[in-house]
Design an enzyme around this catalytic site. Structure first.
Site, PDB file in Angstrom:
ATOM      1  N   ASP A  93       0.828  -1.203   0.000  1.00  0.00           N
ATOM      2  CA  ASP A  93       0.000   0.000   0.000  1.00  0.00           C
ATOM      3  C   ASP A  93       0.867   1.260   0.000  1.00  0.00           C
ATOM      4  OD1 ASP A  93      -2.308   1.474   0.055  1.00  0.00           O
ATOM      5  OD2 ASP A  93      -3.106   0.590   1.898  1.00  0.00           O
ATOM      6  N   MET A  94       0.279   2.392  -0.324  1.00  0.00           N
ATOM      7  CA  MET A  94       0.989   3.686  -0.348  1.00  0.00           C
ATOM      8  C   MET A  94      -0.113   4.745  -0.260  1.00  0.00           C
ATOM      9  SD  MET A  94       2.023   6.510  -2.097  1.00  0.00           S
ATOM     10  CE  MET A  94       1.582   6.443  -3.802  1.00  0.00           C
ATOM     11  N   ASP A 149     -10.553   2.202  -3.593  1.00  0.00           N
ATOM     12  CA  ASP A 149     -11.111   1.948  -2.261  1.00  0.00           C
ATOM     13  C   ASP A 149     -12.625   1.919  -2.319  1.00  0.00           C
ATOM     14  OD1 ASP A 149      -8.795   1.669  -0.928  1.00  0.00           O
ATOM     15  OD2 ASP A 149      -8.702   3.698  -0.137  1.00  0.00           O
TER      16      ASP A 149
HETATM   17  C1  DGJ Z   1      -5.869   1.955   1.816  1.00  0.00           C
HETATM   18  C2  DGJ Z   1      -6.270   0.748   1.030  1.00  0.00           C
HETATM   19  O1  DGJ Z   1      -6.722   1.121  -0.221  1.00  0.00           O
HETATM   20  C3  DGJ Z   1      -7.305  -0.035   1.814  1.00  0.00           C
HETATM   21  O2  DGJ Z   1      -7.775  -1.116   1.068  1.00  0.00           O
HETATM   22  C4  DGJ Z   1      -6.682  -0.474   3.109  1.00  0.00           C
HETATM   23  O3  DGJ Z   1      -5.654  -1.398   2.865  1.00  0.00           O
HETATM   24  C5  DGJ Z   1      -6.166   0.720   3.870  1.00  0.00           C
HETATM   25  N1  DGJ Z   1      -5.313   1.539   3.068  1.00  0.00           N
HETATM   26  C6  DGJ Z   1      -5.425   0.296   5.106  1.00  0.00           C
HETATM   27  O4  DGJ Z   1      -4.870   1.341   5.772  1.00  0.00           O
END
Ligand code: DGJ
Length: 724
Positions: free
Chosen positions: A475-476, A545
């Protein structure tokens, strides 16, 4: 032969396209890119200079003007007034160069691109490379133009290497990956624009005089603009017409620019964004630009997408999972967020297994004191209060159930509230005397610093080796602000954005090589870095998301313009949806998510018995179709951007079976059924659909009569099979 060199011209050809450049008075000009020309008269590519008011290089050679004819790799200041492909400042402080042809090299296979992700060739591929070297006669620089010609894919890749051949320092202020010049501006610019939770919506607008561009200044390719653009004719549709695609294999600040000049010619350039960029090249040093993947079709947007889908599936993505159907994921994020413990995860995993899922992913919150987003990034040790048996204990127990185990990581980031920050504040991207601005309460690690990179590689290697981890969600979650590095010298601060990306690519290259069995999925606050650069290391990306079914129809449809469905992560999440507060049935959400790498983020503990049975049945059904969904050709039928309904379909390689998905975004009353013109079937075969037999030709031309569900978010899956 993909490269025909005669009459001072280079004619590069793929199965259906031609690309022509020619030398005139030592300069390399762009002549043509488009539909394949059969035995063209190369001599006839004349200059168009007509003695209109303008500037020229010599009195006795007035047609030598870069104002009216474009160089293949244009520079500024020598009768060319547009934004150039290359802009540099030499030891004398000015930025004037003349790049003339010195030599060329043709080689079988694909050229090498140092330290950057790139398309590759496999044994038996019909791929040739052309490398043309241009030099500035005053001895300041040499430029290699790379062309990779993929005959069977109808793709030409381009990149550039710039070498400092002078005694002093050269400052490269802009180095684009490609430039071409179209003789007209009669095109629309099509791009994928959006925002967090609304990524990659399709935008289309007529070209107009002046500069129009898509770009990122955020340190990542971004949610806002994808590093892709297409020039299409105003009359081009999904199925018909010309389209030129330009896709940059890069994950950082980029720009794609189209400049329409006073003669209505259009220059297209794409590459690293020159804003906040300046690269110092010492004597003999070389700077490589990222690669741009170009394709031309006369078969509409679907033809363009098919070229990209095939190419990215087969010649960009790599590794164990490139051609392997991906496991059905269960991810705890939308269920528990940060609040979980070992027993709760085990409970969810048992249910996931019982429903037929295959991989359990532990998302954010397992390390340090990570009980909310404000702390602990950088403190990559297990939180023993939540997980007393560690990742190993958890992973092994999950494995025993017959599920694979996966883990969330965010290795590019650091929380100001963390041990790492206390120890190494200078490892953050920031500038002296300014309090760093925050994004999601976090800062970005300085990946231009080799010490940081070594640390991250070591710590990630330890984590990935410490437990039975088969999947990683990388993730980032914020962009780069306060772009300053304590590591880089003062003069090199403007190298930070690109060095960050080079550092990231280095880390990824080492980790994917060390852990070839791990399926890596990239993520950036959803789809903030859905680009070909990341796909080179990780064959799938978390698309957004936003998991609301209707929003996802748009996001996935837009994403499919360039990226194959098998690169998109798509999960069924709880309702009412966290983002838009809407509720749709389980089946409708599943139909949308089936397009990509399928998974769930539901609270399985709260499902009723009936819901569990429905979910199990659906997973069984999905497993019957997954080969087709993974390997089949994807066709867009109705755009959610232009209609209140949408449809897409998958057809298997042998045209034996197809899956048609129809969706109602917004229901209205009193409508007729639609005749949906299917695609990709065999005209002469008979197919069964909805209990009737039709010829492929009928289904594709007269269409299948379909009633769209009369309910917002309603969907249907129609199975179409060859009748025996
Ligand atoms: C952002 C991601 O897009 C989500 O799916 C999740 O993993 C969160 N970060 C976790 O902090």
């Amino acid at each position: 032969m993909a490269i025909d060199i005669r009459e001072g011209c280079f004619h590069l050809s793929t199965q259906n396209t031609s690309y022509i450049i020619g030398i005139y008075e030592g300069f390399l000009f762009h002549h043509y890119y488009g539909k394949k020309l059969i035995e063209p008269n190369l001599k006839s590519f004349k200059h168009r200079y007509q003695e209109c008011y303008g500037h020229y290089m010599k009195t006795e050679l007035r047609e030598l003007s870069f104002e009216s004819d474009s160089l293949e790799y244009p520079n500024y200041g020598r009768t060319d007034f547009k934004h150039p492909a290359i802009h540099m400042v030499g030891k004398e402080g000015h930025s004037i160069i003349d790049l003339t042809y010195r030599e060329h090299k043709v080689m079988a296979g694909k050229y090498e691109l140092v330290d950057l992700p790139h398309a590759y060739a496999e044994d038996g591929d019909d791929v040739e490379s052309l490398i043309i070297t241009l030099v500035d006669d005053t001895g300041s620089i040499e430029v290699d133009l790379f062309y990779g010609i993929y005959t069977d894919y109808d793709v030409i890749t381009r990149a550039t290497a710039i070498r400092n051949t002078s005694e002093g320092l050269v400052r490269v202020e802009s180095a684009q990956s490609m430039s071409i010049q179209m003789p007209t501006s009669n095109y629309d610019l099509l791009s994928l624009c959006g925002a967090w939770a609304r990524e990659r919506h399709v935008y289309r607008q007529n070209l107009h005089k002046g500069s129009q561009c898509i770009e990122s200044l955020r340190g990542a390719s971004s949610h806002q603009f994808n590093p892709f653009m297409a020039l299409v004719r105003p009359e081009t549709t999904e199925n018909l017409g010309e389209a030129y695609g330009f896709s940059l294999v890069y994950s950082g600040n980029f720009i794609g620019r189209v400049q329409v000049d006073q003669h209505d010619t259009s220059r297209i350039t794409m590459g690293i964004n020159p804003f906040e960029f300046c690269w110092h090249l010492q004597k003999d040093e070389v700077f490589y630009t990222p690669e741009c993947v170009m394709t031309y079709v006369d078969k509409g947007l679907s033809g363009m997408s098919h070229n990209y889908h095939r190419f990215y599936r087969e010649r960009l993505c790599r590794g164990t999972y490139r051609d392997k159907v991906r496991p059905i994921i269960y991810n705890n994020w939308e269920v528990t967020f940060f609040d979980f413990d070992h027993d709760q995860l085990i409970g969810l995993a048992k249910e996931a297994k019982a429903c037929g899922m295959e991989l359990f992913v532990l998302d954010d919150g397992w390390f340090g004191h990570r009980n909310n987003a404000a702390q602990s990034l950088g403190d990559w040790w297990v939180n023993k209060e939540k997980l007393p048996y560690g990742l190993k204990g958890l992973g092994e127990e999950i494995n025993k159930m017959g599920l694979k185990f996966g883990l969330w990581l965010e290795p590019e980031m650091i929380s100001p509230v963390s041990h790492l920050y206390n120890e190494k504040p200078e490892w953050c991207i920031s500038v002296p005397r300014y309090v760093s601005s925050l994004g999601r309460e976090q800062l970005v690690l300085d990946y231009s610093n080799p010490e940081v990179i070594d640390y991250i590689i070591t710590i990630m290697t330890e984590i990935l080796g410490s437990a039975p981890i088969d999947y990683v969600k990388w993730d980032m979650n914020r962009y780069i602000t306060d772009a300053g590095s304590f590591y880089l010298e003062k003069e090199r601060q403007k190298e930070l954005f690109h060095r960050y990306i080079l550092g990231l690519y280095k880390v990824l290259e080492i980790l994917v090589a060390r852990f070839p069995h791990i399926l890596f999925e990239s993520c950036a606050g959803g789809g903030g870095r859905f680009d070909p650069g990341m796909l080179y290391y990780m064959p799938q990306t978390w698309t957004s998301d936003n998991t609301d079914a209707i929003e996802r129809i748009k996001i996935q449809y837009g994403t499919s313009l360039v990226y194959p469905p098998r690169t998109m992560g798509a999960h069924v999440s709880p309702v009412p949806n966290h983002h838009v507060n809407r509720s749709y049935s389980l089946r409708d959400r599943e139909h949308v998510a089936m397009m990509g790498n399928f998974g769930y983020e539901l609270n399985l503990m709260e499902l009723t018995g009936d819901e569990k049975t429905e979910l199990k049945e659906h997973i069984e059904k999905y497993k019957c179709h997954r080969q087709l969904l993974f390997n089949g050709d994807y066709y867009r039928l109705i755009s959610p951007f232009e209609n209140r309904i949408a449809a897409w379909m998958f057809v298997d390689e042998n045209k034996e079976k197809a899956l048609l998905f129809i969706f109602t975004l917004h229901a209205v009353n009193n409508t007729l059924p639609q005749y949906l013109h299917l695609k990709g079937l065999d005209s002469y075969s008979l197919y069964e659909a909805d209990g009737e037999i039709y010829s492929g030709s009928q289904l594709m031309n007269s269409g299948l009569q379909v009633k769209f569900p009369k309910k917002d978010g309603g969907s249907r899956l129609v199975i179409i099979e060859k009748s025996r």
